[in-house]
Design a protein around this motif. Structure first.
Motif, short mmCIF file in Angstrom:
data_model
loop_
_atom_site.label_atom_id
_atom_site.label_comp_id
_atom_site.label_asym_id
_atom_site.label_seq_id
_atom_site.Cartn_x
_atom_site.Cartn_y
_atom_site.Cartn_z
N THR A 1 -4.64 -18.18 -45.42
CA THR A 1 -5.97 -19.11 -45.00
C THR A 1 -5.49 -20.33 -44.83
OG1 THR A 1 -5.99 -19.67 -47.57
CG2 THR A 1 -7.41 -17.77 -46.67
N GLU A 2 -4.45 -21.13 -45.33
CA GLU A 2 -3.79 -22.29 -44.96
C GLU A 2 -3.43 -22.45 -43.48
OE1 GLU A 2 -1.09 -23.52 -47.77
OE2 GLU A 2 -2.36 -23.81 -49.38
N GLU A 3 -2.65 -21.31 -43.23
CA GLU A 3 -2.30 -21.19 -41.64
C GLU A 3 -3.39 -21.35 -40.75
OE1 GLU A 3 0.25 -17.75 -41.36
OE2 GLU A 3 1.69 -18.69 -42.52
N LYS A 4 -4.43 -20.82 -41.11
CA LYS A 4 -5.59 -20.48 -40.14
C LYS A 4 -6.64 -21.77 -40.44
CE LYS A 4 -5.38 -16.53 -38.12
NZ LYS A 4 -5.40 -16.20 -36.98
N LEU B 1 -10.11 -13.10 -41.41
CA LEU B 1 -8.90 -14.36 -41.09
C LEU B 1 -8.60 -14.09 -39.58
CD1 LEU B 1 -6.75 -14.24 -44.19
CD2 LEU B 1 -8.16 -16.15 -43.49
N ARG B 2 -8.55 -12.89 -39.07
CA ARG B 2 -8.03 -12.75 -37.67
C ARG B 2 -9.22 -13.20 -36.85
NH1 ARG B 2 -6.92 -7.92 -38.32
NH2 ARG B 2 -5.00 -8.16 -39.01
N TYR B 3 -10.50 -12.82 -37.32
CA TYR B 3 -11.36 -13.02 -36.06
C TYR B 3 -12.61 -14.35 -36.43
CZ TYR B 3 -10.06 -8.66 -34.23
OH TYR B 3 -9.55 -7.46 -33.78
N GLY B 4 -12.37 -14.88 -37.80
CA GLY B 4 -13.24 -15.91 -37.97
C GLY B 4 -12.61 -17.40 -37.11
N ASN B 5 -13.76 -18.25 -37.19
CA ASN B 5 -13.59 -19.67 -36.68
C ASN B 5 -12.82 -20.39 -37.62
OD1 ASN B 5 -14.98 -18.49 -34.51
ND2 ASN B 5 -16.79 -19.58 -35.50
N ARG B 6 -11.63 -21.22 -37.09
CA ARG B 6 -10.77 -22.12 -37.61
C ARG B 6 -11.63 -23.00 -38.31
NH1 ARG B 6 -5.53 -22.01 -36.65
NH2 ARG B 6 -5.23 -23.97 -37.52
#
Length: 460
Positions: A334-337, A368-373
């Protein structure tokens, strides 16, 4: 050992039923006729004795016996009858006994007593032929005393009649059985013709004609069988189509990384390279090999998860503890994203802990893969009247109806070009895990919010 056909068994059962019915009817009719004829003969014998009683009471017995002995013989009616007139304890006054049969030792009915059917005595001679007899006392006209009347009859005619009747019953039963057997074979074969038609239809179905369905134009008794068979064909067709699609998808998905590996290796081997070039090549190949390994691992897990016969380790799960594990696992991602993971799992319920953790992890990874940052992924639980609902909610591109319909299919990705690292199996695994738990998974998307829901049935 080969079992007899259904037609043969039904024909034999029908024939046996007819034999039993005719046998019981014949026995009942035979005994009924025997009783009626026996009663008639007994009554006829008593009638003759009563006539002789009346004659002796109204006439001079001694004179009548001496002058008209033939009168008493004529009253017997046949040569198998017996008549003896005598004073009790005295020699006979008249004996009519063409068959020279011994006199029966029976007690006569008193002169003032009426003759009834129980007065007749039944014996059987050495030939097995019944012999009936009766005796009665009759007062004389001149008052000289009482004359004992002894009469009997050998029932040869009745025995012959009953034997003929018995033979006719046996013959009729045999003929009826043979006739019913022949007719039942024809009727059963005709009645089972729909089964032969269904067998021919089933024999014509193979992997090339799984879409074919059996006709429901059959007797009502066979309609449940046809409906069940057609449902089985539908399941087989869906399973075969899914298997074919999975095989095609696997071939397509495996071909891409393998093609990449082959192409890069061929280019590298076409000429001498620097060590740094080989290192970059090995690093790239390593990534592709990792992707292949993950895909194979997911496929193996999916195959295991879709095996309904496998035993699950059902335990009581504390959702709060599970949320801590998931939180710790996804913190770095989550931090990376630049995203935030909000856990709101509470309560307890029964499920397989490893499978449940895998399902939620796949949903969170997908979010995480498809959610907005910069957005928040929310994981929550809600008690429902019919069970418990676990949800994973993220902000991202809205999913259309076609995407929602296919999102749990194998190897399907919403944005293939942007996410080549995804194998497209994560959500398929989620669906298989929910099927094992007798639950279901759903997806909703509106106003930029995508919500994946896991519905577990009540555990009580």
């Amino acid at each position: 050992m080969n079992k007899s056909s259904l037609a043969t068994r039904l024909s034999l059962m029908l024939s046996a039923t007819v034999i039993v019915i005719f046998l019981f009817m014949g026995i009942a009719l035979y005994h009924s006729l025997a009783m009626q004829i026996g009663t008639r003969d007994d009554a006829a014998l008593l009638t003759r004795i009563d006539q002789i009683r009346t004659l002796l009471r109204d006439e001079d017995a001694i004179t009548l016996i001496q002058q008209k002995p033939h009168l008493f013989a004529n009253m017997l009616g046949n040569t198998e009858s017996l008549l003896v007139l005598r004073f009790p304890g005295q020699p006979p006054l008249i004996v009519v006994n063409p068959g020279q049969r011994p006199l029966p030792a029976i007690t006569p009915v008193a002169a003032d007593q009426p003759l009834t059917l129980p007065s007749v005595h039944h014996l059987t001679n050495e030939d097995g032929i019944p012999f009936i007899s009766a005796a009665a006392l009759a007062p004389t006209h001149d008052g000289s005393g009482q004359i004992e009347i002894i009469s009997g009859r050998l029932m040869s005619d009745r025995t012959k009649t009953m034997n003929n009747y018995r033979d006719q019953i046996i013959l009729a039963t045999t003929l009826a059985t043979l006739l019913v057997a022949a007719i039942s074979v024809w009727l059963v074969r005709r009645g089972l013709s729909p089964l032969r038609h269904l067998a021919n239809e089933a024999n014509a179905i193979d992997v090339r004609h799984l879409s074919h369905r059996m006709s429901d134009q059959v007797p009502a008794e066979l309609q449940p069988l046809v409906a069940a068979f057609n449902q089985m064909l539908s399941r087989l067709e869906r399973g075969y189509q899914q298997l074919s699609q999975v095989s095609a998808d696997m071939a397509h998905e495996l071909r891409t990384p393998i093609g990449t590996l082959i192409g890069q290796t061929e280019v590298a081997l076409s000429q001498t390279r620097l060590v740094s070039d080989y290192q970059r090549l090995l690093g790239s190949n390593y990534e592709e090999l990792e992707r292949l390994a993950r895909m194979i691992d997911n496929m193996l897990f999916l195959a295991k998860a879709e095996d309904a016969s496998q035993e699950m380790d059902i335990q009581r799960i504390d959702l709060a503890q599970l949320s801590e594990k998931l939180q710790a696992y996804f913190d770095n991602m989550t931090e990376e994203k630049a995203m935030r993971l909000e856990m709101a799992l509470h309560g307890e319920f029964y499920a397989d802990p490893q499978l449940l953790q895998r399902a939620l992890a796949n949903l969170i990874a997908n979010a995480l893969r498809y959610g907005n940052r910069g957005t928040t992924i929310r994981v929550y639980s809600t008690k429902k009247p019919h069970g418990i609902e676990l949800g994973v909610e993220n902000h991202g591109p809205e999913l259309g109806s076609e995407q929602r319909a296919r999102i749990f299919d194998r190897f399907w990705r919403a944005e293939t070009s942007r996410h080549q690292s995804s194998s497209g199996l994560g959500l398929s695994i989620v669906r298989s895990i929910m099927r094992l738990h007798q639950g279901k998974c759903e997806v909703y998307s509106e106003k930029g919010v995508n919500r994946f829901i896991l519905l577990f049935p009540r555990d009580d």
